[in-house]
Design an enzyme around this catalytic site. Structure first.
Site, short mmCIF file in Angstrom:
data_model
loop_
_atom_site.label_atom_id
_atom_site.label_comp_id
_atom_site.label_asym_id
_atom_site.label_seq_id
_atom_site.Cartn_x
_atom_site.Cartn_y
_atom_site.Cartn_z
N ARG A 1 -0.52 -2.00 15.86
CA ARG A 1 0.71 -1.52 15.19
C ARG A 1 1.89 -1.45 16.14
NH1 ARG A 1 -1.33 0.33 10.20
NH2 ARG A 1 -3.46 1.06 10.47
N ILE B 1 6.67 6.06 8.03
CA ILE B 1 6.33 7.46 7.73
C ILE B 1 5.56 8.06 8.92
CG2 ILE B 1 4.91 8.90 6.20
CD1 ILE B 1 5.57 6.70 3.99
N SER B 2 4.62 7.30 9.44
CA SER B 2 3.80 7.78 10.56
C SER B 2 4.46 7.41 11.89
CB SER B 2 2.40 7.16 10.47
OG SER B 2 2.47 5.75 10.67
N ARG C 1 -3.80 7.31 -0.27
CA ARG C 1 -4.22 6.65 0.97
C ARG C 1 -4.10 7.61 2.16
NH1 ARG C 1 0.44 2.62 3.45
NH2 ARG C 1 -1.29 2.12 4.83
N HIS D 1 3.95 -5.68 11.28
CA HIS D 1 3.24 -6.16 12.45
C HIS D 1 2.87 -7.63 12.37
CE1 HIS D 1 3.13 -1.85 12.65
NE2 HIS D 1 2.28 -1.77 11.63
N ASN E 1 0.79 -1.24 0.00
CA ASN E 1 0.00 0.00 0.00
C ASN E 1 0.83 1.29 0.00
OD1 ASN E 1 -2.60 -1.39 0.12
ND2 ASN E 1 -1.97 -1.95 2.18
N ASP F 1 13.20 -13.16 9.37
CA ASP F 1 14.11 -14.29 9.07
C ASP F 1 14.95 -14.01 7.83
OD1 ASP F 1 13.26 -15.70 11.25
OD2 ASP F 1 11.96 -17.08 10.13
C1 DQA Z 1 3.60 2.39 7.97
C2 DQA Z 1 2.85 2.10 9.28
C3 DQA Z 1 2.17 0.75 9.20
O1 DQA Z 1 1.49 0.48 10.43
C4 DQA Z 1 1.15 0.74 8.08
O2 DQA Z 1 0.57 -0.55 7.96
C5 DQA Z 1 1.71 1.20 6.79
C6 DQA Z 1 2.68 2.29 6.77
C7 DQA Z 1 4.23 3.79 7.95
O3 DQA Z 1 5.08 4.01 7.11
O4 DQA Z 1 3.86 4.65 8.77
O5 DQA Z 1 1.29 0.75 5.73
O6 DQA Z 1 4.64 1.45 7.85
#
Ligand code: DQA
Length: 145
Positions: A110, A100-101, A17, A79, A10, A86
């Protein structure tokens, strides 16, 4: 110095998104930012994104003896995926986890990161800039010898 940047599911939807969480810049913008910074730092980067866990595992395996470091944002696989952990352990390439977040301030589901156990650093909540910070951390580590 040759760095592989891996992005999970994603992340190709950046800009579309949940812009209130991930911002309005696109995945292409992210790649441009990383490539420009790599050029400035005179290092080689290759960027790969996949929505498929096995493809990310393949990419990590293929990095063996090809790359000096890995920057990985496994996205939702952070997660859930012991396979990515591995794979990183298998190749033994120094890695930095990027989000990013600010995942620590988000949902309970998360709060687990499987790859974190392997990565020598984690960068969260800096937006796209987190990838540049990860490059800096890799270069600092290399200079420390
Ligand atoms: C993410 C945080 C994850 O929890 C989420 O599923 C993502 C993006 C981030 O970059 O903040 O798809 O990895």
């Amino acid at each position: 110095m040759k760095i592989l940047v891996l992005n999970g599911p994603n992340l190709n939807m950046l800009g579309i998104r949940e812009p209130e969480i991930y911002g309005s810049n696109t995945y292409e913008d992210l790649c441009d930012l990383i490539n420009a910074y790599a050029k400035e730092k005179r290092i080689a980067v290759e960027i790969f994104q996949s929505n498929h866990e096995g493809e990310l595992v393949d990419e990590i395996q293929d990095a063996y003896s090809e790359f000096d470091a890995i920057i990985i944002n496994p996205a939702a696989y952070t997660h859930t995926s012991i396979a990515l952990l591995d794979a990183l352990k298998s190749v033994g390439i120094p890695a930095v986890e990027v989000h990013i977040s600010d995942v620590a301030k988000r949902e309970d589901y998360r709060q687990i990161s499987y790859v974190r156990e392997y990565c020598f650093a984690t960068v969260t909540g800096l937006g796209f800039h987190g990838y540049l910070k990860a490059i800096d951390l890799i270069l600092e580590r290399e200079n420390e010898g």
